[in-house]
Design a protein around this motif. Sequence first.
Motif, mmCIF file in Angstrom:
data_model
loop_
_atom_site.group_PDB
_atom_site.id
_atom_site.type_symbol
_atom_site.label_atom_id
_atom_site.label_comp_id
_atom_site.label_asym_id
_atom_site.label_seq_id
_atom_site.Cartn_x
_atom_site.Cartn_y
_atom_site.Cartn_z
ATOM 1 N N GLN A 31 2.111 7.390 60.138
ATOM 2 C CA GLN A 31 3.051 8.382 59.623
ATOM 3 C C GLN A 31 3.093 8.355 58.093
ATOM 4 O O GLN A 31 3.094 9.406 57.438
ATOM 5 N N ILE A 32 3.116 7.175 57.523
ATOM 6 C CA ILE A 32 3.143 7.036 56.063
ATOM 7 C C ILE A 32 1.863 7.619 55.454
ATOM 8 O O ILE A 32 1.901 8.293 54.420
ATOM 9 N N GLY A 33 0.725 7.370 56.117
ATOM 10 C CA GLY A 33 -0.538 7.932 55.639
ATOM 11 C C GLY A 33 -0.529 9.447 55.647
ATOM 12 O O GLY A 33 -0.972 10.094 54.685
ATOM 13 N N GLU A 34 -0.003 10.040 56.723
ATOM 14 C CA GLU A 34 0.068 11.497 56.820
ATOM 15 C C GLU A 34 1.014 12.075 55.767
ATOM 16 O O GLU A 34 0.703 13.094 55.137
ATOM 17 N N LEU A 35 2.157 11.434 55.583
ATOM 18 C CA LEU A 35 3.125 11.917 54.589
ATOM 19 C C LEU A 35 2.563 11.776 53.175
ATOM 20 O O LEU A 35 2.784 12.650 52.320
ATOM 21 N N THR A 36 1.837 10.695 52.923
ATOM 22 C CA THR A 36 1.211 10.519 51.607
ATOM 23 C C THR A 36 0.213 11.627 51.345
ATOM 24 O O THR A 36 0.150 12.193 50.238
ATOM 25 N N SER A 37 -0.575 11.969 52.362
ATOM 26 C CA SER A 37 -1.540 13.062 52.239
ATOM 27 C C SER A 37 -0.829 14.389 51.999
ATOM 28 O O SER A 37 -1.259 15.193 51.160
ATOM 29 N N SER A 38 0.271 14.623 52.710
ATOM 30 C CA SER A 38 1.033 15.862 52.533
ATOM 31 C C SER A 38 1.587 15.960 51.115
ATOM 32 O O SER A 38 1.582 17.046 50.508
ATOM 33 N N ILE A 39 2.067 14.848 50.594
ATOM 34 C CA ILE A 39 2.600 14.836 49.224
ATOM 35 C C ILE A 39 1.498 15.179 48.225
ATOM 36 O O ILE A 39 1.708 15.965 47.277
ATOM 37 N N MET A 40 0.311 14.618 48.422
ATOM 38 C CA MET A 40 -0.803 14.889 47.512
ATOM 39 C C MET A 40 -1.223 16.358 47.578
ATOM 40 O O MET A 40 -1.482 16.991 46.539
ATOM 41 N N VAL A 41 -1.274 16.911 48.800
ATOM 42 C CA VAL A 41 -1.642 18.320 48.965
ATOM 43 C C VAL A 41 -0.605 19.217 48.297
ATOM 44 O O VAL A 41 -0.954 20.175 47.583
ATOM 45 N N SER A 42 0.671 18.926 48.514
ATOM 46 C CA SER A 42 1.741 19.730 47.903
ATOM 47 C C SER A 42 1.686 19.643 46.381
ATOM 48 O O SER A 42 1.861 20.650 45.684
ATOM 49 N N THR A 43 1.436 18.455 45.879
ATOM 50 C CA THR A 43 1.344 18.281 44.420
ATOM 51 C C THR A 43 0.201 19.107 43.858
ATOM 52 O O THR A 43 0.348 19.765 42.813
ATOM 53 N N SER A 44 -0.941 19.098 44.547
ATOM 54 C CA SER A 44 -2.092 19.882 44.095
ATOM 55 C C SER A 44 -1.773 21.384 44.115
ATOM 56 O O SER A 44 -2.088 22.115 43.164
ATOM 57 N N LYS A 45 -1.129 21.843 45.179
ATOM 58 C CA LYS A 45 -0.765 23.261 45.274
ATOM 59 C C LYS A 45 0.234 23.643 44.195
ATOM 60 O O LYS A 45 0.148 24.735 43.610
ATOM 61 N N ILE A 46 1.188 22.767 43.941
ATOM 62 C CA ILE A 46 2.189 23.043 42.900
ATOM 63 C C ILE A 46 1.512 23.185 41.547
ATOM 64 O O ILE A 46 1.839 24.091 40.757
#
Length: 331
Positions: A31-46
């Motif tokens: 779960q932590i790995g998936e959330l970390t990936s989501s944070i990175m994707v969101s940061t890139s999109k932002i």
Amino acid sequence: TEYFDWCDDMARNAGFEIKTAEAKKEKLESQIGELTSSIMVSTSKIEELAAAIAADDAELKDATTVRKKEAADFAKNEAELMDVVETLERAITIISKEMAKNPAALAQIDTSSNARLVQTLGAVIDAAGFAGIDKQKLVALVQSQNSDEQEPGAPEAAVYKSHSSGIVDVLEDMKEKAEASLNDLRKEETNSKHNFEMLKQSLDDQMTADTKDMEDEKAARAEAAEGKATAEGDLEETVKLLKNTKDDLAKASATCMQVAADHEATVKARSEELEAIATAKQILEETTSGASSETYSMFQVARLQNRADLAGLEVVQMLKQLARKHHSSAL
């Protein structure tokens, strides 16, 4: 028996807790790995959206600057052309009135050359009572118009061939061209203004959409960060629980093994004691058989054999005492 049953239950329960904790640990790590990936994707999109918004904003500012200059140039050129049209209209009106008063003098004016046309126009303007500024404007207009129309090397008479009917026709022709230029200028301004408004609307809409998407991504990133923090806290507790459970199981297992070893040693010691007593009893019976005076001693030995605390007696001590009492060399 009850203690060993407890050891078995404890080991079984601890094993289940360890298995459950390890499964939870694995799930939390995933779960932590998936959330970390989501944070990175969101940061890139932002970052991409912020760059797009900045680019659109810069484009809009540049377009606005160009549009302001276009509008200023249009206002200036429009004012100049309107002034030309108004000047020509006044000139035509005044000269027409003068022609009505003296048609013979102005019916046929020599327009075969630029110099003669300007000279004649000056005389007409003076006769018509034009103001000094209007006279200068009109003469400048005629000179400019004829200069623009004449091709390099062409005879001057060819330029004015269509104007031989009179000065009014020359002025009317200039007025039509000025009005045509004014209309073209206004159409160009309308198109430029429309294009700018369309571009501005498109950029504004795109920036609005990108801003909304960026806010959504920021909210998603914040939610993912909060979920990650919670999962990391749960993981820390799970790892701690798993370690403690394993430590407790190891300690309990070691204790149970030690108790089992001690119990085995105790049982073995008791067996050896009972065997020694049996041997002593046999020896005593053989060396004192028939002696009534030894009955009590044998009865006492039999009682000792049946006592619950037999395991705590010193067998060797007892054998020595019996040997001294019965003077038995065998003991």
